[in-house]
Design a protein around this motif. Structure first.
Motif, short mmCIF file in Angstrom:
data_model
loop_
_atom_site.label_atom_id
_atom_site.label_comp_id
_atom_site.label_asym_id
_atom_site.label_seq_id
_atom_site.Cartn_x
_atom_site.Cartn_y
_atom_site.Cartn_z
N TYR A 246 0.87 -1.19 0.00
CA TYR A 246 0.00 0.00 0.00
C TYR A 246 0.91 1.23 0.00
CZ TYR A 246 -4.04 -2.90 1.22
OH TYR A 246 -5.06 -3.84 1.22
N VAL A 247 0.67 2.14 -0.94
CA VAL A 247 1.47 3.36 -1.04
C VAL A 247 0.66 4.52 -0.50
CG1 VAL A 247 2.70 4.93 -2.60
CG2 VAL A 247 2.68 2.47 -3.07
N MET A 248 1.20 5.23 0.52
CA MET A 248 0.48 6.34 1.14
C MET A 248 1.17 7.67 0.89
SD MET A 248 -0.98 4.99 4.83
CE MET A 248 -1.86 6.53 5.12
N GLN A 249 0.33 8.71 0.74
CA GLN A 249 0.83 10.08 0.62
C GLN A 249 -0.22 11.02 1.21
OE1 GLN A 249 0.75 11.90 -3.24
NE2 GLN A 249 2.55 13.20 -2.84
N ASN A 250 0.21 11.94 2.06
CA ASN A 250 -0.69 12.93 2.67
C ASN A 250 -1.92 12.27 3.30
OD1 ASN A 250 1.06 14.88 1.72
ND2 ASN A 250 -0.11 15.21 -0.16
N GLY A 251 -1.71 11.14 3.98
CA GLY A 251 -2.81 10.49 4.72
C GLY A 251 -3.73 9.63 3.89
N GLU A 252 -3.46 9.51 2.59
CA GLU A 252 -4.34 8.72 1.71
C GLU A 252 -3.57 7.61 1.02
OE1 GLU A 252 -7.44 11.15 -0.53
OE2 GLU A 252 -5.90 12.66 -0.17
N VAL A 253 -4.27 6.50 0.71
CA VAL A 253 -3.67 5.44 -0.09
C VAL A 253 -3.77 5.84 -1.55
CG1 VAL A 253 -3.86 3.01 -0.79
CG2 VAL A 253 -4.23 3.63 1.60
N ARG A 254 -2.61 5.99 -2.20
CA ARG A 254 -2.58 6.40 -3.60
C ARG A 254 -2.70 5.21 -4.55
NH1 ARG A 254 -4.06 11.39 -2.97
NH2 ARG A 254 -2.49 12.82 -2.18
N GLU A 255 -2.10 4.09 -4.13
CA GLU A 255 -2.09 2.91 -4.99
C GLU A 255 -1.81 1.69 -4.13
OE1 GLU A 255 0.30 1.24 -8.98
OE2 GLU A 255 0.70 3.26 -8.23
N HIS A 256 -2.37 0.54 -4.50
CA HIS A 256 -1.98 -0.72 -3.85
C HIS A 256 -2.09 -1.86 -4.85
CE1 HIS A 256 -6.24 -1.98 -3.24
NE2 HIS A 256 -6.48 -0.73 -2.89
N ASN A 257 -1.20 -2.85 -4.64
CA ASN A 257 -1.17 -3.99 -5.54
C ASN A 257 -0.22 -5.03 -4.97
OD1 ASN A 257 -1.70 -5.57 -7.82
ND2 ASN A 257 -1.53 -3.81 -9.21
N THR A 258 -0.19 -6.20 -5.60
CA THR A 258 0.81 -7.19 -5.19
C THR A 258 2.19 -6.58 -5.44
OG1 THR A 258 0.86 -8.18 -7.39
CG2 THR A 258 -0.70 -9.14 -5.79
N THR A 259 3.17 -7.01 -4.66
CA THR A 259 4.51 -6.41 -4.75
C THR A 259 5.06 -6.49 -6.17
OG1 THR A 259 4.88 -7.05 -2.45
CG2 THR A 259 6.83 -6.44 -3.72
N ALA A 260 4.97 -7.67 -6.76
CA ALA A 260 5.52 -7.85 -8.10
C ALA A 260 4.86 -6.91 -9.11
CB ALA A 260 5.35 -9.31 -8.54
N ALA A 261 3.52 -6.82 -9.06
CA ALA A 261 2.79 -5.98 -10.02
C ALA A 261 3.10 -4.50 -9.81
CB ALA A 261 1.29 -6.23 -9.89
N LEU A 262 3.21 -4.08 -8.55
CA LEU A 262 3.44 -2.66 -8.26
C LEU A 262 4.83 -2.21 -8.72
CD1 LEU A 262 1.97 -0.47 -5.82
CD2 LEU A 262 4.42 -0.60 -5.43
N PHE A 263 5.84 -3.05 -8.47
CA PHE A 263 7.20 -2.67 -8.89
C PHE A 263 7.36 -2.75 -10.41
CE2 PHE A 263 8.17 -2.91 -4.45
CZ PHE A 263 9.33 -2.17 -4.28
N GLU A 264 6.66 -3.69 -11.01
CA GLU A 264 6.77 -3.87 -12.46
C GLU A 264 6.03 -2.77 -13.22
OE1 GLU A 264 5.45 -7.31 -15.48
OE2 GLU A 264 6.47 -8.03 -13.67
N ASN A 265 4.86 -2.36 -12.68
CA ASN A 265 4.04 -1.39 -13.40
C ASN A 265 3.40 -0.38 -12.44
OD1 ASN A 265 2.54 -0.10 -15.41
ND2 ASN A 265 0.83 -1.54 -15.21
N PRO A 266 4.21 0.55 -11.86
CA PRO A 266 3.62 1.56 -10.97
C PRO A 266 2.73 2.50 -11.77
CG PRO A 266 5.94 2.05 -11.40
CD PRO A 266 5.66 0.73 -12.05
N ARG A 267 1.51 2.73 -11.29
CA ARG A 267 0.54 3.49 -12.08
C ARG A 267 0.36 4.93 -11.60
NH1 ARG A 267 -4.55 -0.43 -12.18
NH2 ARG A 267 -5.39 1.15 -13.59
N HIS A 268 0.56 5.17 -10.31
CA HIS A 268 0.38 6.53 -9.80
C HIS A 268 1.72 7.29 -9.89
CE1 HIS A 268 -0.57 9.84 -7.04
NE2 HIS A 268 -1.83 9.50 -7.16
N PRO A 269 1.68 8.58 -10.26
CA PRO A 269 2.93 9.36 -10.37
C PRO A 269 3.75 9.35 -9.08
CG PRO A 269 1.08 10.60 -11.27
CD PRO A 269 0.50 9.37 -10.66
#
Length: 554
Positions: A246-269
């Protein structure tokens, strides 16, 4: 930008792959803090799920709400915190936010346990390590003191503390930062919890022990079916040890995914920004013919340690710094690296006369200081400053940020009046990457990384010639680490500053230092230009450190 509902929905991206119910299911967590001058929204509408036997990672910059989310789960928020009425945290199907204080206490330390970021704020300084671990066991287990002591020793062995029998009778201040963190881990694992929340569990640990500790947690997880929430800014660790992110910024979850999918294809800037924030670059070249500002000759520091029982204690000498030499030039950054307990911090503190030496000579700007009393050292203190490893232990909890930073100016009579001092304070905060409208707030209201930046602001406000940096970036997330490295380089270029940089993070050392010394068991085993030592280590010990730092994700 991708639609947030698709990259950060309320349910996990892989929920269809799980047939069992989550051990923790949190929804709509929102936490506000009442502060002077208004309300701070620390966490806004956070939802996540954790399944048995897995590790989820919560990542983000300091101040993103990671630790507040964890403390909400544990019921460890301050009285100023207000949790929204719509928030729900189900543990094994029961909403723990509806539990009484007694029920929450029964859960904490037994079925749910937490490793905190700063061990000195969690360990009681007046009790021995052994008695604190024994208490953690006996609060939740009906066992004799002898059985609890035996279990305490087993736990210290498990977390690889050197000489564990002696450590049981020692106090927190007698251990290094990394060793204190290992004690915290031992206490958290004392009752084999169902859920372990690890808030920056390896921040204070050197790279080799970091891998050992994370492997230990993973082994216990497999054996006990324990679920782990890993809060960290170290993306190398996330990639190797977590199942879901789970990726957090300013108190909100910006993006979440399985580790492999998130590192391979990060979608949020923001996720892409985090993944691209490794420490880079190198120290700017030094001017020619710089004179020495700090010199140590045959510096030796030793301690007498107790072994054995209370009635028949045996004393033995521990040589923490074994007759070492050091020369630091103006405009230079000299790194001291090594595993925790190698004597790095002790050597640094001896050189600035914070602790007494057994023998040896120390010179600051060619002036002998090894025989100076505390009073005689005072005029030099504004010229030599220190940023400590644990900002919570070094910032006075009763003083506001403004008072903490201004105190040095008042003591050293810098600034014509309060307005001029205030201007300097605000400038130092801005330089350290903090807003200057936080002067009335207190240290406990900030994240670990923010507190470290306040500590850096306190050091640079006096415009010193030399700064001892003891693990200054260990509590900082990667993107802020890069900012601090750039800040330290800029301050060095502008003011000719010299740094003695103590660290276990070899990536930061490579980016910031001109030379590096490698310490083990109180001795210097290797030294030289940073590129040479890190790319062509001459000793097996240095090679092991380099491998652990740069190949942890392999």
């Amino acid at each position: 930008m991708s639609d947030l509902r698709t990259i950060a929905p309320g349910q996990r991206q892989d929920h269809a792959a799980h047939s069992d119910a989550p051990i923790i299911s949190a929804s709509n967590i929102a936490v506000k803090f009442k502060v002077e001058g208004g309300i701070v929204d620390a966490v806004k509408d956070v939802s996540f799920q954790l399944y048995r036997g897995e590790t989820i990672a919560i990542v983000g910059e300091s101040g993103s709400g990671k630790s507040v989310t964890a403390r909400t789960i544990m019921g460890l928020l301050t009285k100023r915190a207000v949790v929204s009425g719509t928030a729900k945290i189900d543990y094994d199907g029961k909403n723990v936010l509806k539990f009484s204080d007694r029920e929450r206490r029964k859960l904490r330390g037994d079925r749910m346990s937490m490793i905190f970021q700063e061990p000195m704020s969690s360990l009681n300084p007046i009790y021995t390590i052994g008695s604190q671990i024994v208490e953690a066991i006996r609060v939740h287990r009906r066992v004799s003191r002898r059985e609890a002591q035996k279990r305490a020793l087993e736990l210290l062995v498990q977390v690889q503390i050197p000489d564990p029998e002696s450590r049981l009778n020692q106090y927190p201040h007698q251990l290094s930062g990394g060793q204190r963190q290992r004690v915290m881990i031992a206490m958290a694992l004392a009752n084999n919890p169902d859920v372990l929340i690890a808030d920056e569990p390896t921040t204070a640990l050197d790279v080799t022990v970091q891998a050992q500790i994370l492997n230990l947690i993973r082994d216990l997880q497999k054996r006990l079916g324990m679920a782990v929430i890993l809060i960290t800014h170290d993306l190398t660790v996330v990639r190797q040890f977590s199942d879901y992110v789970y990726v957090m910024q300013n108190g909100e979850v910006r993006e979440h995914n399985t580790t492999a999918a998130l590192f391979e294809n990060p979608r949020h800037p923001y996720t892409r920004h985090l993944l691209g924030s490794e420490p880079t670059g190198q120290a700017n070249p030094m001017p020619a013919n710089c004179e020495a500002i700090l010199e140590g000759k045959a510096v030796r520091v030793s301690y007498m340690l107790k072994r054995g029982g209370f009635f028949k204690p045996q004393l033995h000498e521990l040589v923490a710094v074994d007759s070492l030499n050091l020369k630091l030039h103006r405009h230079e950054t000299l790194g001291i690296v090594g595993e925790s307990g190698s004597g790095k911090t002790t050597f640094g503190q001896a050189l600035v006369r914070l602790i007494n030496t057994d023998s040896g000579e120390i010179y600051f700007d060619r002036q002998p200081i090894h025989r100076k009393t505390r009073q005689e050292m005072r005029p030099l203190r504004s010229r030599m400053q220190i940023v400590f490893q644990d900002p919570f232990a070094s910032l006075n909890p009763r003083m506001s940020v403004g008072q903490i930073i201004e105190e040095g100016l008042i003591i050293n009579r810098i600034g014509q009046n309060r307005a001029e001092r205030l201007e300097r304070v605000q400038e130092a905060l801005t330089c350290a990457g903090m807003p200057h409208n936080i002067l009335s707030r207190f240290p406990h209201e900030f994240s670990g990384g923010q507190r470290q930046r306040i500590a850096i602001a306190r050091a640079i406000v006096l415009e010193p010639e030399f700064i001892l940096l003891d693990e200054p970036t260990s509590a900082l997330d990667l993107s802020v680490q890069a900012q601090i490295i750039d800040l330290l380089r800029k301050l060095q270029d502008d003011g000719g500053l010299s740094y003695l940089f103590i660290s276990h993070d070899l990536k930061v050392v490579r980016a910031l230092c001109h030379r590096v010394m490698v310490m083990q068991h109180g001795k210097i085993v290797e030294e030289g230009p940073v590129d040479e030592v890190l790319s062509q280590p001459k000793t097996a010990y240095t090679e092991r450190l380099v491998k652990a730092a740069f190949e942890v994700a392999a």
